[in-house]
Design a protein around this motif. Structure first.
Motif, PDB file in Angstrom:
ATOM      1  N   VAL A   1       6.605  19.681  -4.332  1.00  0.00           N
ATOM      2  CA  VAL A   1       5.944  18.502  -3.755  1.00  0.00           C
ATOM      3  C   VAL A   1       4.547  18.433  -4.372  1.00  0.00           C
ATOM      4  CG1 VAL A   1       5.096  17.359  -1.674  1.00  0.00           C
ATOM      5  CG2 VAL A   1       7.236  18.662  -1.597  1.00  0.00           C
ATOM      6  N   TYR A   2       4.234  17.302  -5.000  1.00  0.00           N
ATOM      7  CA  TYR A   2       2.984  17.163  -5.730  1.00  0.00           C
ATOM      8  C   TYR A   2       2.225  15.919  -5.287  1.00  0.00           C
ATOM      9  CZ  TYR A   2       6.101  19.724  -8.939  1.00  0.00           C
ATOM     10  OH  TYR A   2       7.012  20.596  -9.483  1.00  0.00           O
ATOM     11  N   PHE A   3       0.910  15.955  -5.459  1.00  0.00           N
ATOM     12  CA  PHE A   3       0.125  14.730  -5.505  1.00  0.00           C
ATOM     13  C   PHE A   3      -0.517  14.675  -6.881  1.00  0.00           C
ATOM     14  CE2 PHE A   3       0.453  14.221  -0.928  1.00  0.00           C
ATOM     15  CZ  PHE A   3       0.511  12.831  -0.831  1.00  0.00           C
ATOM     16  N   ILE A   4      -0.424  13.520  -7.521  1.00  0.00           N
ATOM     17  CA  ILE A   4      -0.890  13.365  -8.892  1.00  0.00           C
ATOM     18  C   ILE A   4      -1.820  12.163  -8.994  1.00  0.00           C
ATOM     19  CG2 ILE A   4      -0.172  12.945 -11.286  1.00  0.00           C
ATOM     20  CD1 ILE A   4       2.460  14.312 -10.651  1.00  0.00           C
ATOM     21  N   ASP A   5      -2.952  12.360  -9.649  1.00  0.00           N
ATOM     22  CA  ASP A   5      -3.848  11.262  -9.973  1.00  0.00           C
ATOM     23  C   ASP A   5      -3.173  10.448 -11.074  1.00  0.00           C
ATOM     24  OD1 ASP A   5      -5.874   9.726 -11.352  1.00  0.00           O
ATOM     25  OD2 ASP A   5      -7.385  10.906 -10.312  1.00  0.00           O
ATOM     26  N   ARG A   6      -2.701   9.280 -10.714  1.00  0.00           N
ATOM     27  CA  ARG A   6      -1.846   8.503 -11.616  1.00  0.00           C
ATOM     28  C   ARG A   6      -2.529   8.165 -12.945  1.00  0.00           C
ATOM     29  NH1 ARG A   6      -1.162   3.046 -12.378  1.00  0.00           N
ATOM     30  NH2 ARG A   6      -2.641   2.630 -10.704  1.00  0.00           N
ATOM     31  N   GLU A   7      -3.751   7.662 -12.889  1.00  0.00           N
ATOM     32  CA  GLU A   7      -4.422   7.234 -14.113  1.00  0.00           C
ATOM     33  C   GLU A   7      -4.689   8.411 -15.056  1.00  0.00           C
ATOM     34  OE1 GLU A   7      -7.851   4.812 -13.619  1.00  0.00           O
ATOM     35  OE2 GLU A   7      -6.780   3.235 -12.536  1.00  0.00           O
ATOM     36  N   VAL A   8      -5.096   9.537 -14.492  1.00  0.00           N
ATOM     37  CA  VAL A   8      -5.358  10.708 -15.329  1.00  0.00           C
ATOM     38  C   VAL A   8      -4.066  11.216 -15.961  1.00  0.00           C
ATOM     39  CG1 VAL A   8      -6.276  13.059 -15.369  1.00  0.00           C
ATOM     40  CG2 VAL A   8      -7.378  11.323 -13.951  1.00  0.00           C
ATOM     41  N   PHE A   9      -3.005  11.247 -15.187  1.00  0.00           N
ATOM     42  CA  PHE A   9      -1.706  11.684 -15.710  1.00  0.00           C
ATOM     43  C   PHE A   9      -1.238  10.773 -16.844  1.00  0.00           C
ATOM     44  CE2 PHE A   9       3.025  11.597 -15.408  1.00  0.00           C
ATOM     45  CZ  PHE A   9       3.275  12.907 -15.771  1.00  0.00           C
ATOM     46  N   LEU A  10      -1.335   9.465 -16.636  1.00  0.00           N
ATOM     47  CA  LEU A  10      -0.897   8.530 -17.676  1.00  0.00           C
ATOM     48  C   LEU A  10      -1.760   8.636 -18.929  1.00  0.00           C
ATOM     49  CD1 LEU A  10      -0.057   5.359 -15.534  1.00  0.00           C
ATOM     50  CD2 LEU A  10       1.535   7.046 -16.467  1.00  0.00           C
ATOM     51  N   ALA A  11      -3.027   8.968 -18.731  1.00  0.00           N
ATOM     52  CA  ALA A  11      -3.943   9.086 -19.867  1.00  0.00           C
ATOM     53  C   ALA A  11      -3.626  10.290 -20.752  1.00  0.00           C
ATOM     54  CB  ALA A  11      -5.384   9.170 -19.378  1.00  0.00           C
ATOM     55  N   ARG A  12      -2.792  11.191 -20.278  1.00  0.00           N
ATOM     56  CA  ARG A  12      -2.393  12.344 -21.095  1.00  0.00           C
ATOM     57  C   ARG A  12      -1.550  11.926 -22.302  1.00  0.00           C
ATOM     58  NH1 ARG A  12      -5.300  16.982 -20.209  1.00  0.00           N
ATOM     59  NH2 ARG A  12      -5.502  17.435 -17.985  1.00  0.00           N
ATOM     60  N   GLN A  13      -1.032  10.708 -22.254  1.00  0.00           N
ATOM     61  CA  GLN A  13      -0.250  10.165 -23.370  1.00  0.00           C
ATOM     62  C   GLN A  13       0.994  10.995 -23.688  1.00  0.00           C
ATOM     63  OE1 GLN A  13      -1.000   7.103 -25.129  1.00  0.00           O
ATOM     64  NE2 GLN A  13      -2.226   6.924 -23.275  1.00  0.00           N
ATOM     65  N   LEU A  14       1.583  11.563 -22.652  1.00  0.00           N
ATOM     66  CA  LEU A  14       2.859  12.262 -22.817  1.00  0.00           C
ATOM     67  C   LEU A  14       3.954  11.211 -22.979  1.00  0.00           C
ATOM     68  CD1 LEU A  14       2.163  14.797 -19.971  1.00  0.00           C
ATOM     69  CD2 LEU A  14       2.370  15.406 -22.383  1.00  0.00           C
TER      70      LEU A  14
ATOM     71  N   LYS B   1      11.011  12.531 -23.967  1.00  0.00           N
ATOM     72  CA  LYS B   1      11.603  13.602 -23.167  1.00  0.00           C
ATOM     73  C   LYS B   1      10.676  14.806 -23.158  1.00  0.00           C
ATOM     74  CE  LYS B   1      15.759  16.475 -22.863  1.00  0.00           C
ATOM     75  NZ  LYS B   1      17.097  16.772 -23.455  1.00  0.00           N
ATOM     76  N   PHE B   2      10.282  15.245 -21.973  1.00  0.00           N
ATOM     77  CA  PHE B   2       9.465  16.451 -21.893  1.00  0.00           C
ATOM     78  C   PHE B   2       9.632  17.110 -20.528  1.00  0.00           C
ATOM     79  CE2 PHE B   2       6.677  13.125 -20.288  1.00  0.00           C
ATOM     80  CZ  PHE B   2       5.938  13.721 -19.279  1.00  0.00           C
ATOM     81  N   SER B   3       9.199  18.345 -20.454  1.00  0.00           N
ATOM     82  CA  SER B   3       9.271  19.117 -19.220  1.00  0.00           C
ATOM     83  C   SER B   3       7.956  18.999 -18.472  1.00  0.00           C
ATOM     84  CB  SER B   3       9.566  20.587 -19.532  1.00  0.00           C
ATOM     85  OG  SER B   3       9.277  21.405 -18.415  1.00  0.00           O
ATOM     86  N   PHE B   4       8.011  18.566 -17.237  1.00  0.00           N
ATOM     87  CA  PHE B   4       6.805  18.477 -16.409  1.00  0.00           C
ATOM     88  C   PHE B   4       6.179  19.856 -16.244  1.00  0.00           C
ATOM     89  CE2 PHE B   4       4.840  18.562 -12.109  1.00  0.00           C
ATOM     90  CZ  PHE B   4       3.846  17.628 -12.320  1.00  0.00           C
ATOM     91  N   GLU B   5       7.022  20.869 -16.080  1.00  0.00           N
ATOM     92  CA  GLU B   5       6.523  22.222 -15.846  1.00  0.00           C
ATOM     93  C   GLU B   5       5.905  22.828 -17.109  1.00  0.00           C
ATOM     94  OE1 GLU B   5       9.529  20.986 -12.962  1.00  0.00           O
ATOM     95  OE2 GLU B   5       9.619  21.157 -15.150  1.00  0.00           O
ATOM     96  N   LYS B   6       6.645  22.781 -18.205  1.00  0.00           N
ATOM     97  CA  LYS B   6       6.198  23.450 -19.438  1.00  0.00           C
ATOM     98  C   LYS B   6       5.159  22.628 -20.199  1.00  0.00           C
ATOM     99  CE  LYS B   6       8.898  27.136 -19.368  1.00  0.00           C
ATOM    100  NZ  LYS B   6       8.335  28.508 -19.310  1.00  0.00           N
ATOM    101  N   ASP B   7       5.442  21.352 -20.397  1.00  0.00           N
ATOM    102  CA  ASP B   7       4.627  20.523 -21.278  1.00  0.00           C
ATOM    103  C   ASP B   7       3.435  19.877 -20.582  1.00  0.00           C
ATOM    104  OD1 ASP B   7       6.385  21.004 -23.444  1.00  0.00           O
ATOM    105  OD2 ASP B   7       7.754  19.476 -22.675  1.00  0.00           O
ATOM    106  N   TYR B   8       3.403  19.972 -19.265  1.00  0.00           N
ATOM    107  CA  TYR B   8       2.260  19.422 -18.533  1.00  0.00           C
ATOM    108  C   TYR B   8       1.542  20.503 -17.739  1.00  0.00           C
ATOM    109  CZ  TYR B   8      -0.464  16.805 -15.115  1.00  0.00           C
ATOM    110  OH  TYR B   8      -1.484  16.356 -14.309  1.00  0.00           O
ATOM    111  N   LEU B   9       2.211  21.069 -16.737  1.00  0.00           N
ATOM    112  CA  LEU B   9       1.537  22.038 -15.870  1.00  0.00           C
ATOM    113  C   LEU B   9       1.044  23.256 -16.648  1.00  0.00           C
ATOM    114  CD1 LEU B   9       3.750  22.017 -12.626  1.00  0.00           C
ATOM    115  CD2 LEU B   9       1.539  20.886 -12.987  1.00  0.00           C
ATOM    116  N   GLU B  10       1.953  23.913 -17.342  1.00  0.00           N
ATOM    117  CA  GLU B  10       1.555  25.138 -18.046  1.00  0.00           C
ATOM    118  C   GLU B  10       0.611  24.842 -19.217  1.00  0.00           C
ATOM    119  OE1 GLU B  10       4.817  27.729 -18.994  1.00  0.00           O
ATOM    120  OE2 GLU B  10       5.804  27.370 -17.055  1.00  0.00           O
ATOM    121  N   ARG B  11       0.809  23.733 -19.857  1.00  0.00           N
ATOM    122  CA  ARG B  11      -0.017  23.382 -21.021  1.00  0.00           C
ATOM    123  C   ARG B  11      -1.472  23.124 -20.645  1.00  0.00           C
ATOM    124  NH1 ARG B  11       0.978  17.978 -24.734  1.00  0.00           N
ATOM    125  NH2 ARG B  11      -0.880  18.181 -26.047  1.00  0.00           N
ATOM    126  N   PHE B  12      -1.713  22.475 -19.502  1.00  0.00           N
ATOM    127  CA  PHE B  12      -3.072  22.056 -19.166  1.00  0.00           C
ATOM    128  C   PHE B  12      -3.716  22.871 -18.037  1.00  0.00           C
ATOM    129  CE2 PHE B  12      -1.075  18.073 -20.839  1.00  0.00           C
ATOM    130  CZ  PHE B  12      -1.838  17.995 -22.006  1.00  0.00           C
TER     131      PHE B  12
END
Length: 231
Positions: A169-182, A185-196
């Motif tokens: 269960v997450y809360f995400i700042d939408r604009e900041v997340f979208l600004a990541r320019q991901l 196909k990618f993994s939320f866990e590996k390519d977002y959480l662990e990466r940043f």
């Protein structure tokens, strides 16, 4: 409050139990698991749910047509598998609020979403994960946090005597997340959480609320009993 439900999973480990159903449609005491997620979101005063769908999406959309839900429900359908990140991104692009809740369609973690959102905002977090303390487990990875709740690292699955897990269960700042320019196909866990993680913008909100993941048959059997008293 807007909530994204990630409901595109195949349910591979449950196939012998639920057949060709998507995991979120696994029957629990005569109702799909998704119906209980909707009930939970209604209790949490959700105003809109966006379903990220893929596998067997018509099963879900046909069921939705027959439901009377207390909040708006929209669907975003993957034309090809996009991974946990790509499916979430497609739904996030349809969201409108500044901070969006995200839930896994095969997990029930009865977190107080208003409290989690307040914690998220008070820390100016980019993403806040609801964490559950578990004992003697090997099914989940470990989430490490510092004294003020900043997530410092993630560790792979292995047997642990005790530790905090990602409760989905997450809360995400939408604009900041979208600004990541991901993209794609990618993994939320590996390519977002662990990466940043090193940027220290991810926080862990620890809750002792009821938690279950129906991804394996033993917990799917357990939820049949648990939900009789929880709902």
């Amino acid at each position: 409050m807007e909530a994204i439900i990630l409901a595109g999973g195949l349910g591979t480990r449950l196939k012998e139990v639920i057949g060709a159903y998507p995991k979120c449609m696994a029957p629990v005491n005569g109702k799909p698991f998704l119906a209980y997620l909707f009930e939970y979101l209604g209790q949490q005063k959700c105003t809109r749910a966006i379903l990220s769908l893929g596998y067997k999406h018509r099963v879900i959309t046909d069921w939705l047509e027959e439901q009377d839900v207390d909040f708006e429900v929209d669907c975003v359908i993957e034309q090809e598998p996009l991974g946990t990140g790509g499916g979430m991104l497609a739904a996030m692009e349809e969201a409108e609020t500044e901070h969006v809740a995200v839930l896994n369609g095969d997990t029930m973690f009865k977190v107080d979403l208003k409290e989690q959102l307040a914690f998220h905002k008070s820390n100016n977090a980019e993403t806040t994960l609801a964490l559950k303390r578990m004992h003697q487990f090997d099914r989940y990875g470990l989430v490490n946090v510092d004294t003020i709740g900043v997530i410092t690292s993630f560790e792979e699955k292995q047997f642990r005597e005790e530790g905090l897990i990602n409760g989905g269960v997450y809360f995400i700042d939408r604009e900041v997340f979208l600004a990541r320019q991901l993209r794609g196909k990618f993994s939320f866990e590996k390519d977002y959480l662990e990466r940043f993680t090193k940027e220290k913008r991810f926080y862990g909100y620890i809750s002792d609320s009821y938690f279950i993941d129906i991804g394996i048959p033993t917990d799917y059997d357990k939820v049949q009993v648990d939900f009789k008293s929880l709902f």
